[in-house]
Design a protein around this motif. Structure first.
Motif, PDB file in Angstrom:
ATOM      1  N   PRO A 140      83.553  24.353  67.923  1.00  0.00           N
ATOM      2  CA  PRO A 140      84.079  24.824  66.625  1.00  0.00           C
ATOM      3  C   PRO A 140      82.991  25.323  65.669  1.00  0.00           C
ATOM      4  N   THR A 141      81.829  24.661  65.680  1.00  0.00           N
ATOM      5  CA  THR A 141      80.740  25.085  64.784  1.00  0.00           C
ATOM      6  C   THR A 141      80.295  26.507  65.104  1.00  0.00           C
ATOM      7  N   LEU A 142      80.099  26.793  66.399  1.00  0.00           N
ATOM      8  CA  LEU A 142      79.658  28.126  66.792  1.00  0.00           C
ATOM      9  C   LEU A 142      80.716  29.170  66.411  1.00  0.00           C
ATOM     10  N   CYS A 143      81.994  28.818  66.641  1.00  0.00           N
ATOM     11  CA  CYS A 143      83.073  29.770  66.324  1.00  0.00           C
ATOM     12  C   CYS A 143      83.050  30.148  64.839  1.00  0.00           C
ATOM     13  N   VAL A 144      82.940  29.133  63.983  1.00  0.00           N
ATOM     14  CA  VAL A 144      82.927  29.393  62.542  1.00  0.00           C
ATOM     15  C   VAL A 144      81.665  30.166  62.161  1.00  0.00           C
ATOM     16  N   LEU A 145      80.530  29.813  62.771  1.00  0.00           N
ATOM     17  CA  LEU A 145      79.274  30.527  62.494  1.00  0.00           C
ATOM     18  C   LEU A 145      79.371  31.996  62.887  1.00  0.00           C
ATOM     19  N   LEU A 146      79.939  32.264  64.064  1.00  0.00           N
ATOM     20  CA  LEU A 146      80.076  33.654  64.521  1.00  0.00           C
ATOM     21  C   LEU A 146      80.948  34.454  63.562  1.00  0.00           C
ATOM     22  N   LEU A 147      82.025  33.807  63.088  1.00  0.00           N
ATOM     23  CA  LEU A 147      82.913  34.475  62.143  1.00  0.00           C
ATOM     24  C   LEU A 147      82.185  34.759  60.825  1.00  0.00           C
ATOM     25  N   LEU A 148      81.470  33.749  60.304  1.00  0.00           N
ATOM     26  CA  LEU A 148      80.754  33.914  59.031  1.00  0.00           C
ATOM     27  C   LEU A 148      79.633  34.941  59.147  1.00  0.00           C
ATOM     28  N   LEU A 149      78.934  34.929  60.288  1.00  0.00           N
ATOM     29  CA  LEU A 149      77.855  35.896  60.503  1.00  0.00           C
ATOM     30  C   LEU A 149      78.418  37.315  60.503  1.00  0.00           C
ATOM     31  N   SER A 150      79.528  37.512  61.231  1.00  0.00           N
ATOM     32  CA  SER A 150      80.156  38.836  61.280  1.00  0.00           C
ATOM     33  C   SER A 150      80.590  39.284  59.896  1.00  0.00           C
ATOM     34  N   LEU A 151      81.194  38.349  59.155  1.00  0.00           N
ATOM     35  CA  LEU A 151      81.662  38.663  57.813  1.00  0.00           C
ATOM     36  C   LEU A 151      80.497  39.007  56.887  1.00  0.00           C
ATOM     37  N   SER A 152      79.385  38.268  57.005  1.00  0.00           N
ATOM     38  CA  SER A 152      78.227  38.542  56.129  1.00  0.00           C
ATOM     39  C   SER A 152      77.637  39.909  56.424  1.00  0.00           C
ATOM     40  N   ILE A 153      77.480  40.229  57.715  1.00  0.00           N
ATOM     41  CA  ILE A 153      76.909  41.530  58.067  1.00  0.00           C
ATOM     42  C   ILE A 153      77.787  42.653  57.513  1.00  0.00           C
ATOM     43  N   SER A 154      79.108  42.539  57.715  1.00  0.00           N
ATOM     44  CA  SER A 154      79.975  43.637  57.268  1.00  0.00           C
ATOM     45  C   SER A 154      80.011  43.734  55.745  1.00  0.00           C
ATOM     46  N   THR A 155      79.940  42.588  55.060  1.00  0.00           N
ATOM     47  CA  THR A 155      79.957  42.620  53.595  1.00  0.00           C
ATOM     48  C   THR A 155      78.668  43.221  53.040  1.00  0.00           C
ATOM     49  N   VAL A 156      77.534  42.804  53.596  1.00  0.00           N
ATOM     50  CA  VAL A 156      76.247  43.353  53.140  1.00  0.00           C
ATOM     51  C   VAL A 156      76.227  44.864  53.366  1.00  0.00           C
ATOM     52  N   ASP A 157      76.700  45.299  54.538  1.00  0.00           N
ATOM     53  CA  ASP A 157      76.728  46.727  54.852  1.00  0.00           C
ATOM     54  C   ASP A 157      77.595  47.486  53.850  1.00  0.00           C
ATOM     55  N   ALA A 158      78.776  46.915  53.537  1.00  0.00           N
ATOM     56  CA  ALA A 158      79.706  47.588  52.626  1.00  0.00           C
ATOM     57  C   ALA A 158      79.141  47.682  51.215  1.00  0.00           C
ATOM     58  N   VAL A 159      78.564  46.581  50.739  1.00  0.00           N
ATOM     59  CA  VAL A 159      78.006  46.570  49.380  1.00  0.00           C
ATOM     60  C   VAL A 159      76.840  47.550  49.292  1.00  0.00           C
ATOM     61  N   PHE A 160      76.015  47.555  50.332  1.00  0.00           N
ATOM     62  CA  PHE A 160      74.867  48.462  50.383  1.00  0.00           C
ATOM     63  C   PHE A 160      75.322  49.925  50.301  1.00  0.00           C
ATOM     64  N   ASN A 161      76.346  50.271  51.094  1.00  0.00           N
ATOM     65  CA  ASN A 161      76.848  51.650  51.066  1.00  0.00           C
ATOM     66  C   ASN A 161      77.454  52.011  49.722  1.00  0.00           C
ATOM     67  N   THR A 162      78.127  51.052  49.104  1.00  0.00           N
ATOM     68  CA  THR A 162      78.750  51.314  47.808  1.00  0.00           C
ATOM     69  C   THR A 162      77.666  51.544  46.754  1.00  0.00           C
ATOM     70  N   LEU A 163      76.590  50.765  46.819  1.00  0.00           N
ATOM     71  CA  LEU A 163      75.466  50.974  45.887  1.00  0.00           C
ATOM     72  C   LEU A 163      74.808  52.330  46.126  1.00  0.00           C
ATOM     73  N   MET A 164      74.756  52.751  47.388  1.00  0.00           N
ATOM     74  CA  MET A 164      74.174  54.064  47.696  1.00  0.00           C
ATOM     75  C   MET A 164      75.024  55.184  47.074  1.00  0.00           C
ATOM     76  N   ILE A 165      76.348  54.992  47.030  1.00  0.00           N
ATOM     77  CA  ILE A 165      77.216  56.013  46.405  1.00  0.00           C
ATOM     78  C   ILE A 165      76.963  56.066  44.897  1.00  0.00           C
ATOM     79  N   LEU A 166      76.702  54.905  44.299  1.00  0.00           N
ATOM     80  CA  LEU A 166      76.460  54.874  42.856  1.00  0.00           C
ATOM     81  C   LEU A 166      75.256  55.726  42.457  1.00  0.00           C
ATOM     82  N   ARG A 167      74.314  55.940  43.378  1.00  0.00           N
ATOM     83  CA  ARG A 167      73.152  56.782  43.094  1.00  0.00           C
ATOM     84  C   ARG A 167      73.530  58.261  43.003  1.00  0.00           C
ATOM     85  N   LEU A 168      74.618  58.634  43.665  1.00  0.00           N
ATOM     86  CA  LEU A 168      74.974  60.057  43.755  1.00  0.00           C
ATOM     87  C   LEU A 168      75.629  60.539  42.471  1.00  0.00           C
ATOM     88  N   SER A 169      75.447  61.833  42.178  1.00  0.00           N
ATOM     89  CA  SER A 169      76.204  62.350  41.041  1.00  0.00           C
ATOM     90  C   SER A 169      77.262  63.325  41.541  1.00  0.00           C
TER      91      SER A 169
END
Length: 314
Positions: A140-169
Motif C-alpha cells: 500500500p505504501t508504494l501504491c500511494v507513493l506512486l500515485l503522489l509522485l505522478s500527481l506531483s510531476i503533473s502538477t509541477v509541469d502544469a504550473v510551470f507551463n501556466t507561468l510560462m504563458i504569463l510571460r507572453l503578451s
C-alpha cells in the motif's frame, strides 16, 4: 509608442470558437457533449463505487483503476462544462484567468493519465513476472507513493507551463479555434517571441509522454515473454485477460493523442485539430469504464452487487 502600447493591450478574455461555426449544428453538439459528459461521470463513478464497496477488489490494480476513473472525471470536467455553458449562453468568451486555469487543469490530468497508465502497466508486470513477490513489492505504501509522485510531476509541469504563458503578451488576435484552451494554441496566439515555449512543449512531450510510454512498452515486452513461457493455456488466458483491458485503454489513449498530433501536422485547419482534440480529452475518459467493466469478471460481479444493494435500498 502610443500605437505600440495600444496594441500591447492586456487581454481580458479569449474566444473559444468551438468545433463549428454552423449555428444549426450547435444544439446537436450540445446534446452530444452533454450525453458524453454524463456517461463519463456515471461510468467512472460506478467503477469507483463498485471497487470501494467490494473488499475483494481492494488490491493495487483496482486502487489505480479508481485513481484513473477519478482522473477521467476531472479531465472531462476541466473542458466540457465550459463548452456547454458557452453554447447555451451563445457567448464564446472565456476570461484570461479562466483560460489559464483550463490550460493548467488539462495538463495536470492529461499528464497524470499518462503516468497512471504507466503505473498500471508496472503493476501488471510485477503481478505476472514476479507473482510470488507481488504483495511485498506492490505494498500500500508504494501504491500511494506512486500515485503522489505522478500527481506531483503533473502538477509541477502544469504550473510551470501556466507561468510560462504569463510571460507572453497577447495583442489583438484572441480567437482559439477549439472548445477549450489548449496550450499550443494559446502559445500560437501570442505576439511576443515564443521560441522557448515551443521548444519546451517538445521537450515535455518527449519526457512526460515518452518516458511513461517506454515504461509501458518495457512492461509489456516482459509480460508477453513471461506469458509465452507459461505451461498451461489457462494461466496464459488469465494473465492476458487482466492485461487486455489495460492494453485497450493504453492504445485508446495513445492512439488518439497520436492522432491529434498527426492531424495537426497534416492539416492546416485548426478546426480539424479541435475535432481531433475531442478524441484524446473526451473519448478515452468516457470509454475507459466500459473497457474495464466489460472485460473483467470481478468488476462485473462488483457492479452487480452494488446495483442490487442500491435496488434493495430503493
Amino acid at each position: 509608442s502610443n500605437m505600440e502600447s495600444r496594441n500591447q493591450t492586456v487581454v481580458s478574455e479569449f474566444l473559444l470558437l468551438g468545433l463549428t461555426d454552423d449555428p444549426a449544428l450547435q444544439p446537436l453538439i450540445f446534446s452530444l457533449f452533454l450525453s458524453m459528459y454524463l456517461v463519463t461521470i456515471l461510468g467512472n463513478l460506478l467503477i469507483i463505487l463498485a471497487v470501494s464497496s467490494d473488499p475483494h477488489l481492494h488490491t493495487p490494480m483496482y486502487f489505480f483503476l479508481c485513481s484513473l476513473s477519478f482522473n477521467d472525471i476531472c479531465l472531462s470536467t476541466s473542458t466540457i462544462p465550459k463548452m456547454l455553458s458557452n453554447i447555451h449562453t451563445q457567448d464564446q468568451s472565456i476570461t484570461y484567468p479562466g483560460c489559464l486555469s483550463q490550460v493548467c487543469f488539462v495538463i495536470v490530468f492529461a499528464v497524470l493519465e499518462n503516468f497512471l497508465l504507466a503505473v498500471m502497466a508496472y503493476d501488471r508486470y510485477v503481478a505476472i513476472c514476479h507473482p510470488l513477490a507481488y504483495t511485498t513489492i506492490m505494498n500500500p505504501t508504494l501504491c500511494v507513493l506512486l500515485l503522489l509522485l505522478s500527481l506531483s510531476i503533473s502538477t509541477v509541469d502544469a504550473v510551470f507551463n501556466t507561468l510560462m504563458i504569463l510571460r507572453l503578451s497577447f495583442c489583438t488576435d484572441r480567437e482559439i479555434p477549439n472548445f477549450f484552451c489548449e496550450l499550443p494554441q494559446i502559445i500560437s496566439l501570442a505576439c511576443s517571441d515564443t521560441l522557448i515555449d515551443d521548444n519546451l512543449i517538445y521537450i515535455e512531450t518527449c519526457l512526460f509522454g515518452g518516458f511513461p510510454l517506454s515504461g509501458i512498452i518495457f512492461s509489456y515486452v516482459n509480460i508477453v515473454s513471461s506469458v509465452l513461457r507459461m505451461p498451461s493455456s489457462d494461466g496464459k488466458h488469465k494473465a492476458f485477460s487482466t492485461c487486455g483491458s489495460h492494453l485497450s485503454v493504453v492504445s485508446l489513449f495513445y492512439g488518439t493523442a497520436f492522432g491529434v498530433y498527426i492531424s495537426s501536422v497534416v492539416t492546416d485547419s485548426p478546426r480539424k485539430t479541435a475535432v481531433a482534440s475531442v478524441m484524446y480529452t473526451v473519448v478515452p475518459s468516457m470509454l475507459n469504464p466500459f473497457i474495464y467493466s466489460l472485460r473483467n469478471r470481478d468488476m462485473k460481479e462488483a457492479l452487480r452487487k452494488l446495483i442490487s444493494r442500491v435496488a434493495s435500498l430503493l
